[in-house]
Design an enzyme around this catalytic site. Structure first.
Site, PDB file in Angstrom:
ATOM      1  N   GLU A   1      28.873   3.943 -64.145  1.00 35.42           N
ATOM      2  CA  GLU A   1      28.749   4.478 -62.791  1.00 35.42           C
ATOM      3  C   GLU A   1      28.311   5.940 -62.803  1.00 35.42           C
ATOM      4  OE1 GLU A   1      31.925   2.939 -60.283  1.00 35.42           O
ATOM      5  OE2 GLU A   1      32.057   1.197 -61.567  1.00 35.42           O
TER       6      GLU A   1
ATOM      7  N   ASP B   1      34.091  -2.192 -51.680  1.00 29.54           N
ATOM      8  CA  ASP B   1      34.173  -1.707 -53.050  1.00 29.54           C
ATOM      9  C   ASP B   1      35.397  -0.785 -53.143  1.00 29.54           C
ATOM     10  OD1 ASP B   1      33.653  -1.194 -55.698  1.00 29.54           O
ATOM     11  OD2 ASP B   1      31.574  -0.610 -55.415  1.00 29.54           O
TER      12      ASP B   1
HETATM   13  C1  BGC Z   1      32.285  -0.696 -58.698  1.00 29.84           C
HETATM   14  C2  BGC Z   1      32.175  -2.178 -58.448  1.00 29.84           C
HETATM   15  C3  BGC Z   1      33.301  -2.907 -59.124  1.00 29.84           C
HETATM   16  C4  BGC Z   1      34.613  -2.344 -58.617  1.00 29.84           C
HETATM   17  C5  BGC Z   1      35.854  -3.044 -59.150  1.00 29.84           C
HETATM   18  C6  BGC Z   1      33.675  -0.165 -58.414  1.00 29.84           C
HETATM   19  O1  BGC Z   1      33.790   1.144 -58.869  1.00 29.84           O
HETATM   20  O2  BGC Z   1      31.353  -0.019 -57.880  1.00 29.84           O
HETATM   21  O3  BGC Z   1      30.934  -2.640 -58.898  1.00 29.84           O
HETATM   22  O4  BGC Z   1      33.202  -4.276 -58.869  1.00 29.84           O
HETATM   23  O5  BGC Z   1      34.689  -0.975 -58.968  1.00 29.84           O
HETATM   24  O6  BGC Z   1      36.116  -2.740 -60.455  1.00 29.84           O
END
Ligand code: BGC
Length: 754
Positions: free
Chosen positions: A527, A327
């Site tokens: 998030e 990630d």
């Molecule tokens: C998230 C992921 C996402 C990635 C790319 C991260 O902050 O946890 O779910 O796919 O960013 O954008």
């Protein structure tokens, strides 16, 4: 701060009132030494998904025999389009690029689809322009509720809403539509579906979860993977109408303590497997080609560095033969690592680093680590083999450049009426009717109906997170050319039936309406910015409206938009009927379909949705485990044949006021805390900063940037041309409320850009 002398200085701004820095710091997981042992034999085996094909493996061997270590390492790196150019791809032979939540062609979040496709061509052409074996590049994106980064695309309900539909066929269909709209813009790979099984609704990503029930998550995992990738064992699998899917975030993301994003999961190995892991065997059996590692830790061990789970369980025991992508800089959280170097993550089983901006240094360090033997060559070869296997299975080597592939450039497919029809069905089926006193719903159309609330005519609030930008903020109805607001849908249904629809933003009316519909709820967040300490729905505005209608004797329907169940008992008590509508996406008209009768008085569509999460009785009933007495149980959801009458519920939030510590902050985690807002001014121009990137008159640029986590800070760049100012402002009432603090701390952390 308006002094041009401090141009080119980026400020990481954290302003706290009477609080400590701990309120914004990402809490480090502790207890590295007491991580329990994982026993792979206790975990399920799978079919392995797509079989290993000798022809493909031979082709990989041939390609790898001609590749240098540098070229192989290049395949294992994924850079963000904001920080990498086609020229870089040509030179470093990178395996992949992504557009993180706020990256778009030319840093324009609303760039037209044509520009996305043109950029896809540029990166592809660069990857194929090589003397050594040319390896086509993969572009990954977060198409998590439709192709949500593209203006005009069809946006479906977020996963929590889909979870309420219990309609697997529909979910598969949504996956297939998403794939087709992605291909229009030349993108091959989505970072979806999220398979988190959320145990605590305080988590700021609860909306990404289909359910608190692992069995439902497992079924949805299969359906969504089939929709995106096509059906394993048939011609549709990875055909030119399909894209790659990602099962994420492996493993335990939905079970961190207190629901903290990127936090520590301390469940037992059995719970990790049976709850949090439930979706993975199902996704692998359906042939999912990539798995994303979780930011979270298990008993203190960061998942990006956890070989027992990434390699011993996922790859060996479960037989997953695709590749594991990290990630967003997740490797940097492994002890001893940074964004620029992390052999530990690679050795643990990460095959491709998501290294948005520091990819160049990471590339160099990884090459050196292979040369020195810190990363065994066999590990590198395994990672590259997996990446090439997936590229070959997708037929990437045979495909022409993105714009020449079938469906590419067919912009009419973005938000196509047939796709909108499916989205509208999904909205209808995701609605959960919690209360229907006196069987108020469905409403007759030949009446005067007042519509109000912040979410009434607000597609941005409907679509929520991951919409044109990661946080989904700053969008207006004009940014959704193919969308309908809930108000628009209601108005057409009511007027079609001969009634009168009135949109009244402040809820006032001249003549008493026959009924009122109040649409309100959470505003977009993503998030960790959505993490909360309890489930209290903080806003008071619509409660007052509901109560005023109640005392005026006006029957009232509350439509609640949210990414999770929240404590809204006062609102439920004040409304005659109450609908949980989640985050429905662009097809707002789906709500009128169910709420309004046909002009002839017959029921148009009945409610189908059932709660996939239990609904809390108090604001402190945050955890889904041991949640023995929720207000509404998992599976609850009324229909028009049910007796919808509910008693008044005791309004006991369970809060005693001491929980409001984060409420003391003006600005934390890269955003102003409600009711404060960030205001930028240059000359006469003043703007509330909602977007991830705001520019005022070439004088002041404001960008969301990473400090310890993605977009947890703001950068202010003064060009030196003119004076500009930034301010945190709030309503007068907020100042009065804040004035009881004895002291105010202003903490600004700044770092100078090179
Ligand atoms: C998230 C992921 C996402 C990635 C790319 C991260 O902050 O946890 O779910 O796919 O960013 O954008």
């Amino acid at each position: 701060m308006s002094d041009p002398q401090i141009s080119l200085i980026s400020l990481l701004l954290i302003v706290l009132l009477g609080g400590g820095l701990t309120t914004y710091l990402v809490r480090a997981a502790k207890g590295d030494n007491d991580t329990p042992i994982i026993t792979p034999e206790n975990w399920p085996m799978t079919t392995g998904g797509a079989p290993i094909e000798p022809v493909i493996e031979a082709r990989i061997s041939e390609l790898m025999a001609a590749m240098t270590v540098e070229e192989m390492v290049g395949q294992t790196i994924q850079a963000d389009i904001n920080a990498v150019t086609p020229e870089d791809v040509r030179r470093y032979r990178l395996g992949s690029i992504l557009n993180g939540g706020n990256s778009a062609p030319g840093e324009d979040a609303r760039a037209p689809a044509e520009r996305w496709l043109a950029l896809a061509d540029e990166f592809y052409t660069a990857s194929m322009d090589a003397g050594h074996p040319a390896i086509p590049i993969l572009w990954g994106t977060d198409a998590v509720h439709g192709h949500n980064n593209i203006v005009g695309a069809t946006l479906f309900p977020l996963n929590i809403g889909l979870g309420a539909t219990r309609n697997l066929e529909l979910v598969q269909h949504i996956g297939a539509i998403t794939a087709r709209e992605m291909i229009v813009t030349g993108i091959d790979w989505t970072f979806a579906p999220t398979l988190a099984v959320v145990r605590n609704n305080c988590w700021g990503r609860t909306y990404e979860s289909y359910s608190e029930d692992p069995a439902i998550v497992a079924q949805y995992a299969q359906a969504m993977v089939k929709g995106l990738q096509g059906e394993l064992g048939t011609d549709s699998f990875l055909s030119n109408q399909q894209v790659l899917a990602t099962a994420k975030h492996f493993i335990g993301d939905g079970g961190t303590q207190r629901g903290k994003d990127q936090g520590n999961n301390i469940d037992s190995e059995a719970d990790l497997r049976d709850y949090h892991g439930a979706g993975y065997p199902a996704a692998i059996d359906a042939g999912v080609q990539t798995v994303m590692a979780s930011f979270s830790a298990w008993h203190g061990q960061r998942m990006h560095g956890c070989k027992p789970l990434l390699t011993d369980v996922l790859k060996e025991r479960m037989g997953f033969n695709g590749f594991v992508v990290g990630d967003w800089n997740g490797h940097a959280q492994v002890p001893g690592c940074s964004t620029k170097s992390c052999p530990a993550a690679f050795n643990a089983g990460i095959d491709m680093f998501m290294a948005p901006d520091d990819w160049r240094q990471l590339y160099k360090n990884t090459v050196a680590q292979v040369m020195s033997g810190t990363i065994p060559r066999s590990r590198l070869e395994d990672a590259v083999r997996r990446i090439l296997r997936v590229k070959l299975r997708l037929g990437l080597f045979e495909k022409p450049k993105p714009s020449e592939r079938p469906l590419a450039g067919n912009y009419a497919l973005l938000g196509h009426p047939n796709h909108q029809t499916v989205a509208q069905q999904a909205v209808r089926e995701s609605l959960v009717l919690l209360k229907n006193n006196g069987n108020l719903l469905p409403l007759q159309t030949d009446q005067t109906i007042l519509v109000t609330g912040s979410g009434a005519d607000n597609i941005s609030q409907q679509t929520g997170v991951w919409t044109l930008s990661r946080q989904g903020t700053g969008n207006t109805n004009e940014n959704f050319p193919n969308g309908t607001s809930i108000w628009q849908g209601l108005r057409s249904a009511i007027e079609f039936g001969g009634g009168t629809a009135i949109l009244s933003m402040d809820g006032s009316y001249k003549r008493i309406p026959d009924a009122a519909i109040v649409i309100f709820g959470e505003t977009p967040y993503a998030e960790f910015k959505g993490d909360v300490d309890n489930l209290n729905f903080a806003s008071n505005e619509e409660l007052l409206l509901l109560q005023s209608f109640q005392s005026a004797g006006i029957p009232t329907v509350a439509i609640f938009l949210s990414g999770r169940p929240l404590w809204v008992t006062p609102e439920i008590n004040a409304a005659t009927a109450f609908v949980a509508a989640w985050l429905p996406g662009t097809a707002g008209a789906g709500i009128a379909d169910v709420l309004m009768r046909k002009p002839n008085g017959a029921i148009n569509f009945d409610f189908k949705g059932k709660l996939s999460f239990s609904w809390p009785r108090t604001a402190t009933q945050t955890a889904n485990e041991n949640n023995d007495e929720p207000l509404f149980s998992f599976g609850y959801g009324l229909t028009y044949t049910d007796d919808g009458n509910l008693p008044q519920f005791p309004e006991i939030s369970g809060l005693d006021g001491s929980e409001e510590s984060t409420g003391n902050a003006f600005f934390a985690l890269g955003k102003p805390m409600a009711p404060w807002s960030l205001q930028a001014t240059v000359g006469e121009t003043s703007r509330t900063v909602m977007d991830a990137r705001v520019q005022l008159q070439n004088a002041l640029t404001i960008r969301a940037i990473d400090r310890a986590a993605q977009e947890d800070a703001q950068q202010f760049i003064w060009s030196g041309e003119k004076r500009g100012a930034i301010a945190i402002t709030g309503p007068a009432t907020a100042y009065t409320a804040a004035s009881h603090y004895d002291a105010m701390n202003l903490v600004i952390q700044y770092r100078e850009e090179a």
